[in-house]
Design a protein around this motif. Structure first.
Motif, mmCIF file in Angstrom:
data_model
loop_
_atom_site.group_PDB
_atom_site.id
_atom_site.type_symbol
_atom_site.label_atom_id
_atom_site.label_comp_id
_atom_site.label_asym_id
_atom_site.label_seq_id
_atom_site.Cartn_x
_atom_site.Cartn_y
_atom_site.Cartn_z
ATOM 1 N N GLY A 68 0.802 -1.216 0.000
ATOM 2 C CA GLY A 68 0.000 0.000 0.000
ATOM 3 C C GLY A 68 0.834 1.264 0.000
ATOM 4 O O GLY A 68 0.545 2.218 -0.736
ATOM 5 N N LEU A 69 1.887 1.289 0.810
ATOM 6 C CA LEU A 69 2.736 2.478 0.866
ATOM 7 C C LEU A 69 3.465 2.704 -0.457
ATOM 8 O O LEU A 69 3.547 3.830 -0.940
ATOM 9 C CB LEU A 69 3.726 2.385 2.026
ATOM 10 N N ARG A 79 -0.098 -4.857 -7.243
ATOM 11 C CA ARG A 79 -1.330 -4.053 -7.245
ATOM 12 C C ARG A 79 -2.557 -4.955 -7.227
ATOM 13 O O ARG A 79 -3.545 -4.661 -6.557
ATOM 14 C CB ARG A 79 -1.365 -3.124 -8.455
ATOM 15 N N SER A 125 -9.794 13.558 1.543
ATOM 16 C CA SER A 125 -8.901 12.530 0.996
ATOM 17 C C SER A 125 -9.046 11.249 1.815
ATOM 18 O O SER A 125 -9.515 11.274 2.954
ATOM 19 C CB SER A 125 -7.447 13.013 1.037
ATOM 20 N N GLN A 132 0.990 3.894 -3.018
ATOM 21 C CA GLN A 132 0.534 5.257 -2.764
ATOM 22 C C GLN A 132 1.641 6.297 -2.920
ATOM 23 O O GLN A 132 1.414 7.380 -3.456
ATOM 24 C CB GLN A 132 -0.039 5.331 -1.355
ATOM 25 N N CYS A 133 2.828 5.973 -2.446
ATOM 26 C CA CYS A 133 3.924 6.961 -2.413
ATOM 27 C C CYS A 133 4.903 6.818 -3.570
ATOM 28 O O CYS A 133 5.723 7.707 -3.794
ATOM 29 C CB CYS A 133 4.688 6.842 -1.090
ATOM 30 N N TRP A 161 7.472 6.579 5.987
ATOM 31 C CA TRP A 161 6.084 6.732 5.554
ATOM 32 C C TRP A 161 5.125 6.094 6.560
ATOM 33 O O TRP A 161 4.073 6.645 6.862
ATOM 34 C CB TRP A 161 5.874 6.127 4.175
ATOM 35 N N SER A 186 2.066 7.808 9.056
ATOM 36 C CA SER A 186 0.711 7.498 8.598
ATOM 37 C C SER A 186 0.124 6.300 9.340
ATOM 38 O O SER A 186 -0.384 6.452 10.444
ATOM 39 C CB SER A 186 0.707 7.269 7.078
ATOM 40 N N GLU A 195 -6.699 9.601 3.109
ATOM 41 C CA GLU A 195 -5.800 9.696 4.248
ATOM 42 C C GLU A 195 -6.449 10.459 5.403
ATOM 43 O O GLU A 195 -6.134 10.227 6.565
ATOM 44 C CB GLU A 195 -4.489 10.390 3.853
#
Length: 183
Positions: free
Chosen positions: A28-29, A94, A158, A32-33, A44, A48, A160
């Motif tokens: 996921g990180l 993914r 968002s 996303q990043c 990260w 988070s 997040e």
């Protein structure tokens, strides 16, 4: 992000790989990043998901290698110097993340050392309850201040922002609970 029963994901050579929460945090990180090193993953996570999902950060150094072996991450390594490894999520990664996201999260876990101590407080000294309540009030005030600072930096609406909103509600409820016990 509870994952009481790991989801089986098809891996290379038709093997089955059991992925747990740390694998999905890595996927996921990176999804996303963007590409990053294990150090980036740790940073990260600390900024988070680390606020609401407790796990040994050492997993962020071991898990990427395992995910590379399963074809869920790609790895590039510098030729010289520290030979830093950078990871990126693959199409299969993914797909594994999407598969996990599509399934029920399961019952939430709550691990709160203050509540654990409160449960056994009757076995401690008579002044334990007010000390514990004050300690918890101080901790929850500090965490609430962190969340409020973050809320000012995260775009409203968002994805997040949603767990952060829950964190704010949790900290405010905790403050009310411990203040009531102290009174």
């Amino acid at each position: 992000m509870s994952d009481a029963s790991p989801v089986a994901i098809p891996a290379a050579a038709d093997e089955q790989a059991s992925l747990g929460p740390s694998a999905y945090i890595v996927l996921g990180l990176l999804g996303q990043c963007g590409p990053g090193t294990s150090y980036d993953l740790k940073r990260w996570a600390d900024e988070s998901v680390g606020y609401f999902w407790t796990f040994p950060r050492s997993q962020l150094y071991a898990e990427p290698q395992r995910l590379v072996g399963l074809g869920l991450l790609a790895e590039t390594q510098e030729d010289g110097g520290r030979r830093k490894r950078t990871y990126s999520i693959t199409l299969a990664g993914r797909s594994a993340l999407a598969h996990w996201l599509a399934h029920p999260a399961g019952f939430p876990e709550l691990r709160d050392a203050g509540l654990l101590k409160l449960f056994f407080a009757g076995q401690g000294p008579p002044d334990l309850l007010p000390q514990l309540a004050q300690e918890q009030l101080d901790l929850h005030r500090a965490r609430l201040a962190e969340y409020e600072h973050q809320a000012a930096c995260v775009p409203e609406g968002s994805f997040e922002a949603l767990p952060l909103r829950m964190g704010l509600l949790y900290e405010r409820a905790s403050l009310a609970f411990w203040a009531e016990l102290l009174a």
